[in-house]
Write an enzyme that holds these catalytic residues in place. Structure first.
Site, PDB file in Angstrom:
ATOM      1  N   GLU A 253       1.030  -0.494  -5.045  1.00 21.89           N
ATOM      2  CA  GLU A 253       0.002   0.721  -5.196  1.00 21.89           C
ATOM      3  C   GLU A 253       0.817   2.171  -5.218  1.00 21.89           C
ATOM      4  O   GLU A 253       1.383   2.326  -4.469  1.00 21.89           O
ATOM      5  CB  GLU A 253      -1.621   0.371  -3.760  1.00 21.89           C
ATOM      6  CG  GLU A 253      -1.792   1.847  -4.219  1.00 21.89           C
ATOM      7  CD  GLU A 253      -2.127   2.505  -3.641  1.00 21.89           C
ATOM      8  OE1 GLU A 253      -3.732   2.943  -3.394  1.00 21.89           O
ATOM      9  OE2 GLU A 253      -2.087   2.488  -2.569  1.00 21.89           O
TER      10      GLU A 253
ATOM     11  N   ASP B 208       1.297  -1.271   0.123  1.00 22.86           N
ATOM     12  CA  ASP B 208      -0.019  -0.041  -0.181  1.00 22.86           C
ATOM     13  C   ASP B 208       0.751   1.010  -0.172  1.00 22.86           C
ATOM     14  O   ASP B 208       1.509   1.447   0.911  1.00 22.86           O
ATOM     15  CB  ASP B 208      -0.546  -0.012   1.699  1.00 22.86           C
ATOM     16  CG  ASP B 208      -2.050   1.022   1.161  1.00 22.86           C
ATOM     17  OD1 ASP B 208      -3.001   1.266   0.253  1.00 22.86           O
ATOM     18  OD2 ASP B 208      -1.578   2.001   2.083  1.00 22.86           O
TER      19      ASP B 208
HETATM   20  C1  NOJ Z   1      -4.028   3.611  -0.239  1.00 22.45           C
HETATM   21  C2  NOJ Z   1      -5.238   3.102   0.001  1.00 22.45           C
HETATM   22  O1  NOJ Z   1      -5.815   1.980  -1.111  1.00 22.45           O
HETATM   23  C3  NOJ Z   1      -6.323   3.020   0.146  1.00 22.45           C
HETATM   24  O2  NOJ Z   1      -7.672   2.893   0.472  1.00 22.45           O
HETATM   25  C4  NOJ Z   1      -5.331   4.174   1.883  1.00 22.45           C
HETATM   26  O3  NOJ Z   1      -7.089   5.657   2.634  1.00 22.45           O
HETATM   27  C5  NOJ Z   1      -4.215   4.891   1.342  1.00 22.45           C
HETATM   28  N1  NOJ Z   1      -3.722   3.962   1.118  1.00 22.45           N
HETATM   29  C6  NOJ Z   1      -3.728   4.611   3.058  1.00 22.45           C
HETATM   30  O4  NOJ Z   1      -3.305   3.879   3.359  1.00 22.45           O
END
Ligand code: NOJ
Length: 574
Positions: free
Chosen positions: A289, A221
Site C-alpha cells: 500500500e 501497510d
Molecule cells: C494505512 C492503513 O490502511 C490505515 O488504516 C492506517 O491508519 C495507516 N496505514 C497506519 O497504519
C-alpha cells in the site's frame, strides 16, 4: 442461440490461462474484520464471524481474502497499532480460530492474505516498553531524538516540525527516557527504526511466522513511510490553504516519505516471501500500500536488479477519476498507468478500501457500479473492498459516534473531512435486526439505516442487483480468458463514452466494455471503424441498462444509461 452466447456456455473455466498465478486470476477481496461479521454479541466483527461467511466468498466468486489486521492491539488505530505481531487479538478470537480460518479457506480453495504493518508497532508493544527503558537490544528499535530545546514554560521542544498523518506533531516526549519518539501516525504507533538491522530481522521473522501458519501472502501497510531522512530537517510548507498549521497536508513530506533507501527494504521482504515460497511449495503474494506518485509507485515492483512486490496497489482511479472526468480524461488516467508500468509487471485496479470514502458515495450508485466494473475488467487483478459487491454507501457518522483517530484528532468542526468511519460501518447482510451483522444489540459503529433495503439477502433475491452484476464480473475474471490475458485496446468513440476491448482470437469470447461518463442516455456507435463484428451479446452492466443478459446487441448502436456501463461479449473478426 447466438454464436457468442454459445461460446460463453462452452465451459470456459477450461480455457482459463493455466500459466497465471492465483492472485492474477482471482479477485482479491479486503475484509475489514471489525465490520464484516460478528460471530458473538459484542457488536465487533471477528474471525468466527468470517468463518461463518466463508461460503459467501465462494458464492461471490472471490479467490483471495485479505484481512485487515487481526493481531493483538489496543485498537488506537483499530488494529493498525500492533502490540504483538504473533498473537491474535481477543476481540477477533484466538489462534485456534485463526487456524480454523486457514483450514476453512483451504477446504474451499480460498487464499488468505494477511496485513503486515511494518512501519510501526503499538506503544504497548514489549519492544517499545523496553526501548523506553533503554534496555538493549531494544534501545534503538524506534526513532528517538533529543529535544530541540526547552520552551519558556519549561517543556521540551520537538526535534523538528514533522507532523503526524492524523494531525499534530509527529513527536511525543517520554519522561522516562528524556527523549522524543517519532510516530508518523498516532502517538500510539511509534515508528520502527529500519536503520537498525535487528528490526529488519525481527520483521522478516514475523513474515516467516505467518507464512508457516498458513498465510498465502501479505498486504504491506504504509510503506512510503518506512524511512526518514537521517538528518531530520524541517519539512517545507505546502502552502495549501485547505490545511491548518498542525494538519499533515500543511507540509510537503520530502523527508518523511518516499525516501530512496526504503525500496531495498521492500525487496528484502520479497526475498523472505520468495524463500518461504520455495520452502513451503505454495504460491504466495506480496502487495504493498503506497500512496505516492506514479514514478515512485512503480519502484515497488523492483528496480531491474531486485524484484519487489507482486504489485503495489494502483490508486489511479481513486486519485484521478471524478464525476467531471470525460472519456478522454479516463483514457489518459489508464494509459498513464500503462505507460509507467514496467515491462512484464502485473497490473491491478482499486476503487475503494477502509481509508477511502466508498465508491458509491464518491460517484453515486450508477457510476460507482461502473467504476467497479472497470476495476474488474481492466487488465490486472481486481481488488474489492468488502461491501462493494452490494454497492454499500457511506454512512453519516456524527461527531459523538466518531471513533477513527484521524477524525477524532481533527475535532468536532472538521472531523468529517478526515474520519474514515463512514466507509467502515458494518456489512449489511440482511434486513434482519442489526442487518444480520451481530446477534448483540449494539455495534462499534452505527449500521447504515439503508440496510433495510440495501443488503445482500435482498440483492440475491432481486432479478437485477449490484450483487448479481458483481457475480458476473467475478465469473468473467475467473472463466473468460480474454479478461485474464486478452489484448487491451481502448477505443475512441466520443467525449462521453469511454470504451475498451479485451480481445482474443476468434473462437473464444472477447469482451467490450463501455462506460457512459455523462448524466444522459447515450446511444453510441461502438464500431465506427468496423474492427468489431456487427453483433455482440450483452453480458452484464449497470442496473438501469435497457439490455438483459444474453440479449443480442448491435455494436453500431449501443444504448448506455446515464453513468452506466455495458459489458458485451463478441467473437473477434477472424
Ligand atoms: C494505512 C492503513 O490502511 C490505515 O488504516 C492506517 O491508519 C495507516 N496505514 C497506519 O497504519
Amino acid at each position: 442461440m447466438k454464436a457468442t452466447a454459445a461460446l460463453l456456455l462452452l465451459g470456459l473455466a477450461a480455457l482459463a490461462d493455466a500459466q497465471l498465478d492465483w492472485w492474477q486470476k482471482s479477485v482479491i477481496y479486503q475484509v475489514y474484520p471489525r465490520s464484516f461479521k460478528d460471530g458473538g454479541t459484542d457488536g465487533i466483527g471477528d474471525i468466527p464471524g468470517i468463518i461463518e461467511k466463508l461460503d459467501h466468498f465462494v458464492e461471490t466468486g472471490i479467490g483471495g481474502v485479505w484481512l485487515s489486521p487481526v493481531f493483538k492491539s489496543p485498537m488506537k488505530d483499530f488494529g493498525y497499532d500492533v502490540s504483538d505481531f504473533r498473537e491474535i487479538d481477543p476481540i477477533f478470537g484466538t489462534m485456534a480460530d485463526f487456524d480454523a480460518l486457514v483450514l476453512g479457506c483451504r477446504a474451499r480453495g480460498l487464499k488468505l492474505i494477511l496485513d503486515f504493518v511494518p512501519n510501526h508497532s503499538s506503544d504497548e508493544h514489549d519492544w517499545f516498553i523496553r526501548s523506553k527503558a533503554r534496555e538493549d537490544p531494544y534501545t534503538d528499535y524506534y526513532t528517538w531524538k533529543d529535544p530541540a530545546g526547552i520552551n519558556a514554560s519549561g517543556s521540551p521542544i520537538p526535534p523538528n516540525n514533522w507532523l503526524s498523518n492524523f494531525g499534530g506533531p509527529a513527536w511525543t516526549w517520554v519522561e522516562e527516557r528524556q527523549q522524543f519518539y517519532l510516530h508518523q501516525f498516532h502517538a500510539g504507533q511509534p515508528d520502527l527504526n529500519y536503520r537498525n538491522p535487528l528490526v529488519v530481522e525481527e520483521m522478516n521473522d514475523i513474515l516467516r511466522f505467518w507464512l508457516d501458519k498458513g498465510a498465502d501472502g501479505f498486504r504491506l501497510d504504509a510503506v512510503p513511510h518506512l524511512m526518514e531522512d537521517q538528518t531530520f530537517p524541517d519539512e517545507p510548507p505546502s502552502n495549501d490553504p485547505s490545511y491548518g498549521p498542525d494538519q499533515w497536508g500543511s507540509l510537503l513530506h520530502i523527508y518523511t516519505k518516499d525516501q530512496p533507501e526504503l525500496y531495498s527494504l521492500i525487496y528484502g521482504f520479497r526475498d523472505v516471501v520468495d524463500q518461504k515460497q520455495g520452502e513451503l511449495g505454495r504460491s504466495l503474494v506480496m502487495m504493498v500500500e503506497a500512496y505516492t506518485n506514479i514514478t515512485n509507485t512503480m519502484l515497488y515492483y523492483g528496480n531491474g536488479t531486485h524484484v519487489g512486490a507482486h504489485f503495489p496497489f494502483n490508486f489511479e482511479l481513486i486519485n484521478n477519476l471524478n464525476n467531471n472526468t470525460d472519456a478522454a480524461g479516463l483514457r489518459n488516467v489508464i494509459s498513464n498507468w500503462f505507460n509507467y508500468l514496467p515491462s512484464g509487471a502485473w497490473s491491478n485496479w482499486v476503487v475503494g478500501n477502509h481509508d477511502q470514502p466508498r465508491v458509491a458515495g464518491r460517484f453515486g450508485n450508477e457510476f460507482g457500479l461502473s467504476a467497479i466494473i472497470l476495476s474488474q475488467l481492466l487488465p490486472g487483478t481486481g481488488v474489492t473492498y468488502n461491501g462493494e459487491e452490494i454497492n454499500m454507501e457511506n454512512t453519516f457518522i456524527s461527531w459523538e459516534d466518531t471513533v477513527d483517530p484521524s477524525g477524532c484528532q481533527a475535532g468536532p468542526d472538521e472531523y468529517w473531512r478526515f474520519s474514515r468511519d463512514p466507509e467502515r460501518t458494518p456489512f449489511q447482510w440482511s434486513a434482519d435486526s442489526m442487518a444480520g451483522f451481530t446477534a448483540g444489540s449494539t455495534t462499534w459503529l452505527p449500521i447504515n439505516e439503508n440496510y433495510v433495503t440495501l443488503n445482500l439477502e435482498a440483492q440475491k433475491a432481486a432479478a437485477v442487483s449490484p450483487y448479481k452484476v458483481y457475480q458476473k464480473l467475478t465469473a468473467a475474471r475467473r472463466d473468460i480468458i480474454a479478461v485474464q490475458t486478452g489484448e487491451f485496446k481502448m477505443l475512441t468513440l466520443n467525449s462521453n463514452v469511454f470504451a475498451f476491448v479485451r480481445e482474443v482470437p476468434s473462437g473464444n469470447p472477447s469482451v467490450l466494455v463501455l462506460v457512459n461518463m455523462d448524466n444522459f442516455v447515450q446511444v453510441v456507435d461502438a464500431n465506427p471503424s468496423s474492427t468489431l463484428p456487427a453483433i455482440g451479446t450483452y453480458y452484464t452492466g449497470s442496473l438501469e441498462s435497457v439490455y438483459v443478459e444474453n440479449e443480442e446487441v448491435s455494436l453500431s448502436s449501443v444504448n448506455l444509461s446515464p453513468r452506466g456501463a455495458a459489458v458485451i461479449i463478441y467473437d473477434a473478426l477472424a
